[in-house]
Design a protein around this motif. Sequence first.
Motif, PDB file in Angstrom:
ATOM      1  N   CYS A 198       0.821  -1.213   0.000  1.00 31.10           N
ATOM      2  CA  CYS A 198       0.000   0.000   0.000  1.00 31.10           C
ATOM      3  C   CYS A 198       0.856   1.264   0.000  1.00 31.10           C
ATOM      4  CB  CYS A 198      -0.943  -0.001   1.208  1.00 31.10           C
ATOM      5  SG  CYS A 198      -0.147   0.275   2.790  1.00 31.10           S
ATOM      6  N   LEU A 250       0.280   4.313  -2.636  1.00 30.87           N
ATOM      7  CA  LEU A 250      -0.020   5.685  -2.231  1.00 30.87           C
ATOM      8  C   LEU A 250       0.978   6.670  -2.830  1.00 30.87           C
ATOM      9  CD1 LEU A 250      -0.898   4.954   1.499  1.00 30.87           C
ATOM     10  CD2 LEU A 250      -2.482   5.823  -0.221  1.00 30.87           C
ATOM     11  N   LEU A 285      -6.223   0.688  -2.689  1.00 34.13           N
ATOM     12  CA  LEU A 285      -5.287  -0.028  -1.832  1.00 34.13           C
ATOM     13  C   LEU A 285      -5.422  -1.532  -2.031  1.00 34.13           C
ATOM     14  CD1 LEU A 285      -5.729   2.046   1.435  1.00 34.13           C
ATOM     15  CD2 LEU A 285      -4.121   2.403  -0.439  1.00 34.13           C
ATOM     16  N   ARG A 301      -1.504  -0.820   7.230  1.00 37.80           N
ATOM     17  CA  ARG A 301      -2.123  -0.154   6.079  1.00 37.80           C
ATOM     18  C   ARG A 301      -2.760   1.156   6.500  1.00 37.80           C
ATOM     19  NH1 ARG A 301      -3.949  -3.861   2.560  1.00 37.80           N
ATOM     20  NH2 ARG A 301      -4.857  -4.971   4.323  1.00 37.80           N
ATOM     21  N   THR A 314      -1.730   4.912   5.197  1.00 40.02           N
ATOM     22  CA  THR A 314      -2.784   5.684   4.530  1.00 40.02           C
ATOM     23  C   THR A 314      -3.004   7.023   5.221  1.00 40.02           C
ATOM     24  OG1 THR A 314      -3.872   3.639   3.846  1.00 40.02           O
ATOM     25  CG2 THR A 314      -5.183   5.644   3.791  1.00 40.02           C
TER      26      THR A 314
END
Length: 607
Positions: free
Chosen positions: A273, A277, A558, A572, A576
């Motif tokens: 992830c 991002l 994701l 995660r 995030t």
Amino acid sequence: MADQASRGMTRTASARRAAESSRSAIWRASGRPAPASIPAARASALGYCGVSTPVRAQVSRLIWPSALRARWVRTWPRVQPGRRDGLATSASLSPAAVASSRLVEAAISALTVSMTVVEDLPTSALLARWCRGVVWPLVPWPHPLAKPPERGSDGGHLASFALLVHPEGQSDCLRKGWSAMASITLLVLGVLSLLAVANALHARRQWTVLMASWAASMLALEFAPLFLVLAAALTAWCVAAGALAGAAGWAGLVIMAVSWIGWIELIRRSLRCRGVLEAAGADVRLDPEQAPGEQLDPRPAPAPFPLSHVLLPFLMFRRRGVTRTGGIVYHEPPGRWRLKLDVYRPAGPAPAPRPGILQIHGGAWVMGSRREQGIPLCNHLAANGWVVLNADYGLSPKVTWPEHLIDLKRAVAWYREHAAEYGADPGFLCVTGGSAGGHLASMLALTPNRPEYQPGFEDVDTTIHAAVPFYGVYDWLGDMTRMPASRRLLERLVVKRRLADDREAYEKGSPVHWIGPDAPPFFVINGDVDTLTPVEEADRFVERLRAVSPRPVVLARLPGAQHAFDLLPSYRVARTLEAVERFLSAVHRHHLAGRDRGPGRDAVRQY
């Protein structure tokens, strides 16, 4: 009468001598001294029942037919003087009780000690009768190692409730019992672990199992490292207990090993992830003239998400350097509960007005609370200098759309009026939310200053400078209403009008309907395995935003993220939220630069 008594005593004495002879032969064959020939203290140490009056026992050989078979020991009750008849019973426990190991052993020891002091024969007979009527009927007959108790033929007997076995035999019984129980436990744990991984990778979408499958999938995906460590620890415990002594244990070990591969794959997806991002451009530069890495306002490096919260999720309610003021009433609608919000802000003094953001909880517009959602995000943003409002709003069926949106616009109006009291900038406000909260956050951002959504406070500026919806609903005429359960929810509880009768109401309730060139920057976040909101709907929403709005629109899909993945802290979630903070800080820096270039509300919106 005297002759009858004499003959009875003679028969009793003869039976007693015969029993003594038989018992002596048994004890000689077992190689242990007879209880009558050893001191009471030593008899107790060797495992006999009584201290002052030891009970003679025969130790049966163990035959191991299955995992839950217990050792059954037939006791030889001691004749009680003054009793003509009585009950002879076997000291035994059910297989489940024997399998409970130390607890059962302690209970047996306490029961043995208590029975040595029982002198009340009627009470003893009552307990014996209870044992015959309650305990033995629970045993599945025919049992290969035991027979039901039979009535004695040589006078009165005291029922023995103690498990009398040789210490070596008892240890062997417990060892084999633990081994069989560990084998079955390992097999069951392996199957459960494999099912959890399979459900996480392919959660079910059928409405009958939708919610249960979603909840199990979300927990497995977010806490895969913890589940992997737990599975390894339980496997090691079962193997140490002798689980590999049987075929069931080996089967469980193989299944558990396969599930470990699945857990590792889930962890690998979670680790990806961060790259997703960064590739999505969460740390955007809103000003084309800004050099890479340049900051428009000097500030310290952002505080990272605490590792302790990832390892111990229950710590998410406390964050060092963050002050929470809860239960602030921002509106009292007539005939309804008062609407409240919580304010999260940095604990230290504010050298300058801080940026503000409104967090909106989800719950399908019918449930949810500020106390249970958005907590990690609120704390993380507050730790990085933001003033966060976590607000409640009216829920259906008590309210009807668009009252949900009107309530939240009143929260924006409250912020404009009271922001300075909490060190926030009343001229800058962003919005975020998840699921139904993501829908409402998008509606707030796309419908600024709309009179129909601001009855009684039309003159209040409800402009939103950036929106970060998580796994939101963006089109009530799309996939949402194609699913029967979702359509019934909207028609019966939320909008309270049928789609066929009032299509316009559903169009106006869709954020995609309000997309225009004045839309603020958006950071849309979705998981690629979301089973509650269609991922493709977010793709279409972002595609249309990018086609119409000149401002930045970031989409992060994701890998391995389920619906509501940010409820509890995880790796995660940490990555995030750090990306969200970078995105919002970039928007705020550009806002400060735009305000410095020229006054007025419109100048702030020039990117």
